[in-house]
Scaffold this motif. Structure first.
Motif, mmCIF file in Angstrom:
data_model
loop_
_atom_site.group_PDB
_atom_site.id
_atom_site.type_symbol
_atom_site.label_atom_id
_atom_site.label_comp_id
_atom_site.label_asym_id
_atom_site.label_seq_id
_atom_site.Cartn_x
_atom_site.Cartn_y
_atom_site.Cartn_z
ATOM 1 N N VAL A 207 -10.335 13.724 -2.559
ATOM 2 C CA VAL A 207 -10.904 12.416 -2.879
ATOM 3 C C VAL A 207 -9.752 11.410 -2.916
ATOM 4 O O VAL A 207 -8.724 11.659 -3.543
ATOM 5 C CB VAL A 207 -11.631 12.437 -4.237
ATOM 6 C CG1 VAL A 207 -12.076 11.024 -4.640
ATOM 7 C CG2 VAL A 207 -12.827 13.379 -4.190
ATOM 8 N N LEU A 208 -9.939 10.302 -2.233
ATOM 9 C CA LEU A 208 -8.939 9.238 -2.213
ATOM 10 C C LEU A 208 -9.502 8.018 -2.920
ATOM 11 O O LEU A 208 -10.612 7.572 -2.611
ATOM 12 C CB LEU A 208 -8.561 8.875 -0.770
ATOM 13 C CG LEU A 208 -7.938 9.991 0.066
ATOM 14 C CD1 LEU A 208 -7.696 9.504 1.490
ATOM 15 C CD2 LEU A 208 -6.638 10.487 -0.562
ATOM 16 N N THR A 209 -8.747 7.479 -3.878
ATOM 17 C CA THR A 209 -9.181 6.294 -4.606
ATOM 18 C C THR A 209 -8.195 5.156 -4.362
ATOM 19 O O THR A 209 -7.037 5.367 -3.995
ATOM 20 C CB THR A 209 -9.292 6.571 -6.113
ATOM 21 O OG1 THR A 209 -7.988 6.634 -6.696
ATOM 22 C CG2 THR A 209 -10.021 7.877 -6.384
ATOM 23 N N ALA A 210 -8.658 3.936 -4.585
ATOM 24 C CA ALA A 210 -7.907 2.761 -4.151
ATOM 25 C C ALA A 210 -6.531 2.641 -4.801
ATOM 26 O O ALA A 210 -5.521 2.436 -4.112
ATOM 27 C CB ALA A 210 -8.726 1.501 -4.421
ATOM 28 N N ASN A 211 -6.451 2.745 -6.105
ATOM 29 C CA ASN A 211 -5.148 2.570 -6.755
ATOM 30 C C ASN A 211 -4.211 3.730 -6.442
ATOM 31 O O ASN A 211 -2.998 3.556 -6.309
ATOM 32 C CB ASN A 211 -5.335 2.398 -8.266
ATOM 33 C CG ASN A 211 -6.063 1.104 -8.594
ATOM 34 O OD1 ASN A 211 -6.046 0.151 -7.819
ATOM 35 N ND2 ASN A 211 -6.719 1.063 -9.744
ATOM 36 N N GLN A 212 -4.777 4.908 -6.303
ATOM 37 C CA GLN A 212 -3.984 6.085 -5.913
ATOM 38 C C GLN A 212 -3.336 5.878 -4.546
ATOM 39 O O GLN A 212 -2.125 6.062 -4.373
ATOM 40 C CB GLN A 212 -4.901 7.313 -5.892
ATOM 41 C CG GLN A 212 -4.306 8.561 -5.267
ATOM 42 C CD GLN A 212 -5.371 9.418 -4.576
ATOM 43 O OE1 GLN A 212 -6.287 8.874 -3.951
ATOM 44 N NE2 GLN A 212 -5.260 10.734 -4.713
ATOM 45 N N VAL A 213 -4.149 5.485 -3.537
ATOM 46 C CA VAL A 213 -3.581 5.351 -2.195
ATOM 47 C C VAL A 213 -2.661 4.143 -2.079
ATOM 48 O O VAL A 213 -1.719 4.146 -1.284
ATOM 49 C CB VAL A 213 -4.673 5.307 -1.093
ATOM 50 C CG1 VAL A 213 -5.508 6.571 -1.107
ATOM 51 C CG2 VAL A 213 -5.537 4.062 -1.186
ATOM 52 N N ALA A 214 -2.910 3.108 -2.886
ATOM 53 C CA ALA A 214 -2.025 1.936 -2.856
ATOM 54 C C ALA A 214 -0.611 2.328 -3.271
ATOM 55 O O ALA A 214 0.373 1.933 -2.633
ATOM 56 C CB ALA A 214 -2.570 0.839 -3.767
ATOM 57 N N VAL A 215 -0.505 3.121 -4.333
ATOM 58 C CA VAL A 215 0.816 3.574 -4.793
ATOM 59 C C VAL A 215 1.441 4.507 -3.763
ATOM 60 O O VAL A 215 2.626 4.396 -3.436
ATOM 61 C CB VAL A 215 0.696 4.263 -6.171
ATOM 62 C CG1 VAL A 215 2.025 4.917 -6.558
ATOM 63 C CG2 VAL A 215 0.269 3.259 -7.232
ATOM 64 N N TRP A 216 0.644 5.442 -3.243
ATOM 65 C CA TRP A 216 1.157 6.368 -2.233
ATOM 66 C C TRP A 216 1.694 5.625 -1.013
ATOM 67 O O TRP A 216 2.755 5.947 -0.491
ATOM 68 C CB TRP A 216 0.045 7.336 -1.827
ATOM 69 C CG TRP A 216 0.421 8.250 -0.708
ATOM 70 C CD1 TRP A 216 1.103 9.434 -0.797
ATOM 71 C CD2 TRP A 216 0.168 8.050 0.689
ATOM 72 N NE1 TRP A 216 1.278 9.974 0.462
ATOM 73 C CE2 TRP A 216 0.720 9.148 1.381
ATOM 74 C CE3 TRP A 216 -0.479 7.034 1.406
ATOM 75 C CZ2 TRP A 216 0.640 9.261 2.770
ATOM 76 C CZ3 TRP A 216 -0.559 7.152 2.791
ATOM 77 C CH2 TRP A 216 0.003 8.256 3.458
ATOM 78 N N GLU A 217 0.968 4.615 -0.569
ATOM 79 C CA GLU A 217 1.384 3.839 0.592
ATOM 80 C C GLU A 217 2.706 3.118 0.331
ATOM 81 O O GLU A 217 3.599 3.082 1.183
ATOM 82 C CB GLU A 217 0.288 2.826 0.964
ATOM 83 C CG GLU A 217 0.628 1.898 2.102
ATOM 84 C CD GLU A 217 0.351 2.489 3.479
ATOM 85 O OE1 GLU A 217 0.175 1.713 4.435
ATOM 86 O OE2 GLU A 217 0.315 3.730 3.605
ATOM 87 N N GLY A 218 2.842 2.536 -0.863
ATOM 88 C CA GLY A 218 4.087 1.858 -1.193
ATOM 89 C C GLY A 218 5.268 2.808 -1.218
ATOM 90 O O GLY A 218 6.362 2.478 -0.722
ATOM 91 N N LEU A 219 5.067 3.983 -1.767
ATOM 92 C CA LEU A 219 6.142 4.979 -1.799
ATOM 93 C C LEU A 219 6.478 5.463 -0.391
ATOM 94 O O LEU A 219 7.645 5.681 -0.058
ATOM 95 C CB LEU A 219 5.724 6.165 -2.676
ATOM 96 C CG LEU A 219 5.590 5.854 -4.173
ATOM 97 C CD1 LEU A 219 4.967 7.037 -4.904
ATOM 98 C CD2 LEU A 219 6.942 5.506 -4.783
ATOM 99 N N ARG A 220 5.463 5.592 0.440
ATOM 100 C CA ARG A 220 5.692 6.001 1.822
ATOM 101 C C ARG A 220 6.536 4.968 2.565
ATOM 102 O O ARG A 220 7.470 5.308 3.297
ATOM 103 C CB ARG A 220 4.346 6.199 2.528
ATOM 104 C CG ARG A 220 4.437 6.805 3.911
ATOM 105 C CD ARG A 220 3.059 6.887 4.541
ATOM 106 N NE ARG A 220 2.509 5.556 4.788
ATOM 107 C CZ ARG A 220 2.813 4.810 5.839
ATOM 108 N NH1 ARG A 220 3.679 5.246 6.736
ATOM 109 N NH2 ARG A 220 2.269 3.622 6.004
ATOM 110 N N LEU A 221 6.218 3.696 2.350
ATOM 111 C CA LEU A 221 6.989 2.629 2.993
ATOM 112 C C LEU A 221 8.432 2.605 2.493
ATOM 113 O O LEU A 221 9.342 2.194 3.217
ATOM 114 C CB LEU A 221 6.344 1.268 2.739
ATOM 115 C CG LEU A 221 4.983 1.014 3.389
ATOM 116 C CD1 LEU A 221 4.523 -0.397 3.104
ATOM 117 C CD2 LEU A 221 5.025 1.279 4.881
#
Length: 254
Positions: A207-221
């Protein structure tokens, strides 16, 4: 120390981000800067207005002063309502203004699904019936197959923020489909960080949730991978599955 700066419209579930910071339990900082909105409506026009360039640019200087290494427009609706190309132009403008890699929660969902090696998704959307299909269209533009889209008909951020865990679980179960490999919950106004593994256990899939993926994306960048299984399957994978390309965000340094 890795710092991901978050631009967040208004006030709703922003307390999810310090919770995530604690759950990661590492040298990660997630400073958040609020952008101005016109009231609490989440109709198409209100969501478009929330993402106007001048409103986003207003928070960028504070974000840069905080030492951010990457920037995330931490809203889903304020991005996907512009369509794939419009959302791309939006984060490109942010990247130019900030001189940092930039992305948004909408793109984060697309990248996170690929990170999990999936292509078929179900969408558990809190949005109204005229807004929710726009997210499905955005995902389809990312070459993902949207099996189902469930709309809860919630028209304001305050109403979404008031949803408890049981309400979210009901929405997720209603949206799930046997053919979907992942279920997405695209709403940064929902507090979900504390119970993502519980959602995954109930459905038997990520399950992917908005705040979870937002943080993951920032760390990935920021080229930072974090092991934090309490945040779900997305944070329990150390490397992308074989054959999955690493999608970079938009990076403009001036």
């Amino acid at each position: 120390m890795t710092t991901v700066g978050l631009l967040y419209p208004g006030h709703a579930a922003e307390d999810d981000f310090p919770r995530i910071e604690v759950m990661i339990d590492s040298d990660i900082r997630l400073p958040l800067f609020h952008t101005v909105t016109d009231g609490d409506s989440r109709g198409v026009e209100a969501l478009r207005a929330a993402g106007e360039p001048e409103r986003l640019a207003a928070g960028v200087e504070e974000l840069r002063m905080a030492g951010a290494e990457a920037l995330i427009w931490a809203t889903t609706g304020g991005s996907f309502v512009r369509g794939w190309d419009g959302a791309h132009d939006q984060v490109a403008a942010l990247a130019r203004t900030a001189g940092l890699p930039a992305s948004s929660t909408s793109f984060a969902f697309a990248h996170a699904v690929r990170e999990l090696g999936a292509t078929r998704v179900a969408v558990a959307a809190t949005y109204t019936e005229d807004v929710a299909p726009l997210f499905a269209e955005f995902l389809e533009a990312a070459d993902l197959e949207v099996i189902t889209t469930e709309s809860a008909g919630i028209a304001t951020a305050d109403e979404a923020a008031a949803c408890d865990a049981e309400r979210v679980k009901e929405l997720v179960v209603a949206a799930d489909h046997p053919d979907a490999q992942v279920v997405l919950i695209p709403d940064n106004a929902l507090r979900t960080a504390a119970y993502i593994p519980e959602l995954e256990e109930r459905l038997g899939k990520p399950v992917l949730t908005a705040n979870q993926v937002a943080v993951w994306e920032g760390l990935r960048l920021a080229d930072r991978r974090v092991w934090a299984p309490t945040l779900g399957t997305l944070f329990a994978t150390r490397e992308p599955p074989p054959g999955i390309d690493e999608h970079r965000g938009i990076e403009v340094r001036e």
